[in-house]
Scaffold this motif. Structure first.
Motif, short mmCIF file in Angstrom:
data_model
loop_
_atom_site.label_atom_id
_atom_site.label_comp_id
_atom_site.label_asym_id
_atom_site.label_seq_id
_atom_site.Cartn_x
_atom_site.Cartn_y
_atom_site.Cartn_z
N GLU A 1 10.83 0.05 -28.24
CA GLU A 1 10.48 1.20 -27.40
C GLU A 1 9.88 2.33 -28.22
O GLU A 1 8.90 2.96 -27.82
CB GLU A 1 11.70 1.71 -26.63
CG GLU A 1 11.32 2.82 -25.66
CD GLU A 1 12.50 3.51 -25.00
OE1 GLU A 1 12.28 4.56 -24.39
OE2 GLU A 1 13.63 3.00 -25.10
N ALA A 2 10.46 2.59 -29.39
CA ALA A 2 9.94 3.67 -30.23
C ALA A 2 8.50 3.39 -30.65
O ALA A 2 7.65 4.28 -30.65
CB ALA A 2 10.82 3.84 -31.46
N ASN A 3 8.19 2.14 -31.01
CA ASN A 3 6.82 1.79 -31.38
C ASN A 3 5.86 1.94 -30.20
O ASN A 3 4.74 2.44 -30.35
CB ASN A 3 6.77 0.36 -31.91
CG ASN A 3 7.31 0.23 -33.31
OD1 ASN A 3 7.40 1.21 -34.05
ND2 ASN A 3 7.67 -0.98 -33.70
N ASN A 4 6.32 1.49 -29.02
CA ASN A 4 5.48 1.65 -27.82
C ASN A 4 5.23 3.11 -27.51
O ASN A 4 4.10 3.51 -27.18
CB ASN A 4 6.14 0.96 -26.63
CG ASN A 4 5.80 -0.50 -26.51
OD1 ASN A 4 4.91 -0.88 -25.75
ND2 ASN A 4 6.49 -1.34 -27.26
N LEU A 5 6.28 3.92 -27.60
CA LEU A 5 6.15 5.34 -27.34
C LEU A 5 5.19 5.99 -28.32
O LEU A 5 4.34 6.82 -27.95
CB LEU A 5 7.52 6.02 -27.41
CG LEU A 5 7.57 7.54 -27.28
CD1 LEU A 5 6.92 8.00 -25.98
CD2 LEU A 5 9.01 8.03 -27.37
N ALA A 6 5.29 5.60 -29.58
CA ALA A 6 4.44 6.20 -30.60
C ALA A 6 2.97 5.85 -30.38
O ALA A 6 2.11 6.74 -30.27
CB ALA A 6 4.89 5.74 -31.99
N ILE A 7 2.66 4.56 -30.29
CA ILE A 7 1.25 4.18 -30.29
C ILE A 7 0.60 4.43 -28.93
O ILE A 7 -0.54 4.92 -28.85
CB ILE A 7 1.08 2.71 -30.75
CG1 ILE A 7 -0.36 2.47 -31.22
CG2 ILE A 7 1.50 1.72 -29.70
CD1 ILE A 7 -0.75 3.27 -32.44
N LYS A 8 1.30 4.13 -27.84
CA LYS A 8 0.72 4.42 -26.53
C LYS A 8 0.68 5.92 -26.27
O LYS A 8 -0.30 6.45 -25.74
CB LYS A 8 1.52 3.72 -25.42
CG LYS A 8 1.41 2.21 -25.44
CD LYS A 8 2.30 1.60 -24.35
CE LYS A 8 2.23 0.08 -24.36
NZ LYS A 8 3.18 -0.53 -23.39
N VAL B 1 -0.56 9.61 -38.19
CA VAL B 1 -0.12 8.32 -38.71
C VAL B 1 1.31 8.04 -38.29
O VAL B 1 2.19 8.89 -38.43
CB VAL B 1 -0.22 8.27 -40.25
CG1 VAL B 1 0.21 6.89 -40.77
CG2 VAL B 1 -1.62 8.58 -40.72
N HIS B 2 1.52 6.84 -37.79
CA HIS B 2 2.86 6.36 -37.44
C HIS B 2 3.22 5.19 -38.35
O HIS B 2 2.35 4.42 -38.75
CB HIS B 2 2.89 5.88 -35.98
CG HIS B 2 4.07 5.03 -35.65
ND1 HIS B 2 3.99 3.64 -35.59
CD2 HIS B 2 5.37 5.34 -35.39
CE1 HIS B 2 5.18 3.14 -35.28
NE2 HIS B 2 6.03 4.15 -35.17
N SER B 3 4.49 5.08 -38.69
CA SER B 3 4.96 3.95 -39.48
C SER B 3 6.23 3.36 -38.87
O SER B 3 7.16 4.09 -38.53
CB SER B 3 5.25 4.36 -40.92
OG SER B 3 5.62 3.25 -41.70
N ASP B 4 6.22 2.04 -38.72
CA ASP B 4 7.42 1.31 -38.31
C ASP B 4 8.27 1.11 -39.57
O ASP B 4 7.95 0.29 -40.42
CB ASP B 4 6.99 -0.03 -37.70
CG ASP B 4 8.17 -0.90 -37.27
OD1 ASP B 4 9.31 -0.59 -37.67
OD2 ASP B 4 7.94 -1.89 -36.57
N LEU C 1 4.20 11.65 -42.77
CA LEU C 1 3.99 10.94 -41.51
C LEU C 1 4.11 11.88 -40.31
O LEU C 1 4.81 12.90 -40.36
CB LEU C 1 5.02 9.82 -41.35
CG LEU C 1 4.84 8.58 -42.22
CD1 LEU C 1 6.11 7.72 -42.18
CD2 LEU C 1 3.63 7.77 -41.77
N ASP C 2 3.43 11.49 -39.24
CA ASP C 2 3.55 12.23 -38.00
C ASP C 2 4.62 11.62 -37.10
O ASP C 2 5.21 12.32 -36.27
CB ASP C 2 2.21 12.23 -37.28
CG ASP C 2 1.15 12.90 -38.11
OD1 ASP C 2 1.10 14.14 -38.14
OD2 ASP C 2 0.37 12.18 -38.77
N ALA C 3 4.87 10.31 -37.26
CA ALA C 3 5.89 9.63 -36.46
C ALA C 3 6.41 8.43 -37.23
O ALA C 3 5.67 7.81 -38.01
CB ALA C 3 5.31 9.19 -35.12
#
Length: 402
Positions: free
Chosen positions: A76-83, A183-186, A203-205
């Motif tokens: 969910e966190a990845n979806n929230l970040a990139i979408k 920039v987001h990082s998993d 990082l931004d997220a």
């Protein structure tokens, strides 16, 4: 009378053992009642637990409490970040429609990005990696330079879940921020074994999840700077800065905070011990199976690879056969392959690294955790030769009949 040996778990990169202290905290909290959004005493008490947990998580990750947004986990966190970044930045400028991400991202990012391409008109630029699974900065630089103004976001995992390779996150951030690109990082795999500092990273997220840290499955966080505008996936009661609506799980968040706190406190000693276990495992596997190939960066350390993952190719064998034969002996490992319609598919990560399909299908991932022991490794080494022999024979029969 013979006894069945205890099962050996060597799949900690998938999920790891919960810390007993986290279990206890959750047990105590689950006996209480209270919605953190309620104004009465029970609600206020629940809110205190959530906010104290948020403060502890933020401190351990080098972030501000207001930057920690709780959600159901890494996916969910990845979806929230990139979408969320895509929708927000494209809404501000319709010409921004390009997403940059590495070729070795987990499906929790790969699938949302491809969904954006299929349903929201996103254009995808995939950054290649080298043979060790590390992002090629020269290729990323060229991709950005093609038109910095149309890039909505860049996402690059901090450490790869199959190979353990650590990515040059700080360099990626530097390239992106020259052009004002977020920039987001998993960091799901990295958080348990690397000292993370969100503020220092630039990082931004950043995504983290509890169950990779000795916490419960079903809770994680997107750490995102207050200044970054992100469109929510969920709309409802306005919880979590109105970025992630929904009643927050108090017990799970408390367990998450406890697990992260213990992980960070014990990290240096745990990394040293787990690295020794990995060496024992790798040395044993290559001694017993001389043609086995250990993949990824051989160098230990926080700039090279995680200490807990050993990825090994067994020529002439199918990884799925090895996995099931080991499982029958009580040893649990994983492959990087996916099974679609009953047909094993090679890992996209290994193919991106330049492996051919046979090598990609003939590989196993052994991953250690805080509860791993020398006895676990020794049990693997005890049963591996016979398992390998059977898998090799099955592979030879299959190749002759093909």
């Amino acid at each position: 009378m013979s006894t069945t040996p205890a099962r050996v778990y060597l799949d900690h990169a998938a999920t790891t053992t919960m810390w007993p202290e986290a279990v206890e905290v959750m047990h105590d909290e689950m006996r209480r009642t209270g919605n953190p959004s309620s104004l009465h005493e029970s609600g206020r008490r629940a809110r205190r637990v959530v906010e104290e947990s948020r403060e502890l998580i933020a401190e351990r990750l080098g972030a501000r409490p207001s930057e920690v947004v709780f959600c159901s986990g890494g996916t969910e966190a990845n979806n929230l970040a990139i979408k969320g970044l895509y929708w927000s930045r494209r809404s501000a400028d319709p010409h921004r429609d390009r997403v940059l991400f590495s070729s070795i991202e987990h499906h929790a990012l790969l699938d949302p990005v491809t969904w954006l391409a299929a349903h929201e008109g996103a254009r995808i630029d995939v950054t290649p990696v080298d043979r060790q699974g590390r992002v090629r900065l020269d290729a990323l630089r060229e991709s950005i330079a093609a038109n910095p103004d149309d890039v909505t976001a860049i996402t690059t995992m901090w450490a790869n879940n199959e190979m353990g390779t650590i990515q040059p996150v700080h360099e990626v951030v530097a390239l992106a921020h020259e052009h004002g690109i977020p920039v987001h990082s998993d960091a799901v795999q990295a958080a348990g074994y690397l000292p993370l500092d969100f503020a220092a990273s630039g990082l931004d997220a950043m995504t983290v999840t509890a169950h990779k840290l000795g916490g419960p499955v079903g809770v994680g966080a997107l750490v995102i700077r207050r200044e970054v505008d992100v469109t929510p996936l969920l709309h409802g009661g306005g919880q979590e800065r109105d970025v992630r609506s929904g009643t927050v799980g108090v017990a799970m968040i408390a367990g998450f905070a406890t697990a992260l706190d213990l992980t960070v406190q014990r990290q240096a000693q745990a990394v040293e011990r787990i690295e020794r276990l990995r060496t024992r495992l790798v040395d044993g596997v290559t001694r017993l199976i001389p043609d086995a190939v250990v993949n990824g960066d051989p160098r230990p350390g926080p700039e090279h690879r995680l200490p807990n993952i050993a990825h090994v190719t067994f020529p002439g064998c199918e990884g799925d056969a090895l996995l099931m034969l080991l499982d029958a002996q009580g040893v649990e490992v994983s492959t990087g392959s996916a099974c679609q319609a009953g047909v094993p598919q090679p890992s996209h990560v290994l193919l991106a690294m330049g492996f051919d399909e046979a090598a990609a299908r003939g590989s196993l991932r052994f991953s250690l955790g805080h509860s791993s022991t020398e006895a676990d490794v020794d049990r693997l080494l005890e049963v591996l030769p016979a398992v390998h022999e059977r898998a090799r024979a099955a592979g030879l029969v299959r190749s002759r009949s093909a």
